[in-house]
Design an enzyme around this catalytic site. Structure first.
Site, PDB file in Angstrom:
ATOM      1  N   CYS A  77      -1.954   1.262  -4.041  1.00 55.23           N
ATOM      2  CA  CYS A  77      -0.655   1.836  -4.419  1.00 55.23           C
ATOM      3  C   CYS A  77      -0.660   2.298  -5.872  1.00 55.23           C
ATOM      4  CB  CYS A  77       0.503   0.881  -4.135  1.00 55.23           C
ATOM      5  SG  CYS A  77       0.816  -0.396  -5.340  1.00 55.23           S
ATOM      6  N   CYS A 112       0.867  -1.171   0.000  1.00 56.74           N
ATOM      7  CA  CYS A 112       0.000   0.000   0.000  1.00 56.74           C
ATOM      8  C   CYS A 112       0.905   1.223   0.000  1.00 56.74           C
ATOM      9  CB  CYS A 112      -0.997  -0.007   1.163  1.00 56.74           C
ATOM     10  SG  CYS A 112      -0.297   0.102   2.809  1.00 56.74           S
ATOM     11  N   CYS A 145       3.486   0.245  -8.318  1.00 58.59           N
ATOM     12  CA  CYS A 145       3.976  -1.107  -8.104  1.00 58.59           C
ATOM     13  C   CYS A 145       4.517  -1.673  -9.416  1.00 58.59           C
ATOM     14  CB  CYS A 145       2.839  -1.985  -7.577  1.00 58.59           C
ATOM     15  SG  CYS A 145       3.409  -3.560  -6.970  1.00 58.59           S
TER      16      CYS A 145
END
Length: 133
Positions: free
Chosen positions: A87, A13, A91
């Site tokens: 996120c 996150c 990522c």
């Protein structure tokens, strides 16, 4: 799967101070050494959210010693399953990895009482994940 017989899961996150910490703690608590667990954040906070620590303590899991960690390419590469929780596009994506996006409310700035529903949802999702691994 990675080189070992034990699957590896990475929870990501933004701040690695709430949702990903709860998910990692539940997976570690419920699966033990049957799963390798990591968590990280794209912009880690200085500490884990105190309301999250309190909410987890209510269910007998102590995460008070956990520290938010920065998301690295190596952590993603070393994981079989990458679970993102808000996120976004930060990522890194690698072929052969399983990616899941869990839409769970962000506990940032919330009271312990307000964190409980997210905690319980994360626990249910982790239990389902264990059944799939």
């Amino acid at each position: 799967m990675s080189d070992s017989a034990v699957p590896s899961v990475l929870f990501v996150c933004v701040h690695n101070a709430g949702r990903s910490q709860m998910a990692a703690a539940f997976l570690t608590h419920l699966a033990g050494d049957r799963v390798q667990v990591r968590s990280a954040g794209s912009a880690p906070a200085g500490t884990v959210n105190p309301s999250v620590v309190a909410a987890m303590a209510e269910v007998g899991i102590d995460i008070s010693a956990e520290v938010p960690k920065v998301l690295t390419v190596e952590a993603v590469q070393a994981s079989d399953v990458v679970i993102t929780m808000g996120c976004g596009d930060t990522c890194p994506v690698f072929p052969g990895k399983r990616y899941l996006d869990w839409r769970v409310p962000d506990p940032a700035g919330q009271s312990t009482e307000a964190v409980r529903p997210a905690r319980d949802e994360i626990k249910a999702r982790v239990e389902a994940l264990i059944a799939e691994l």
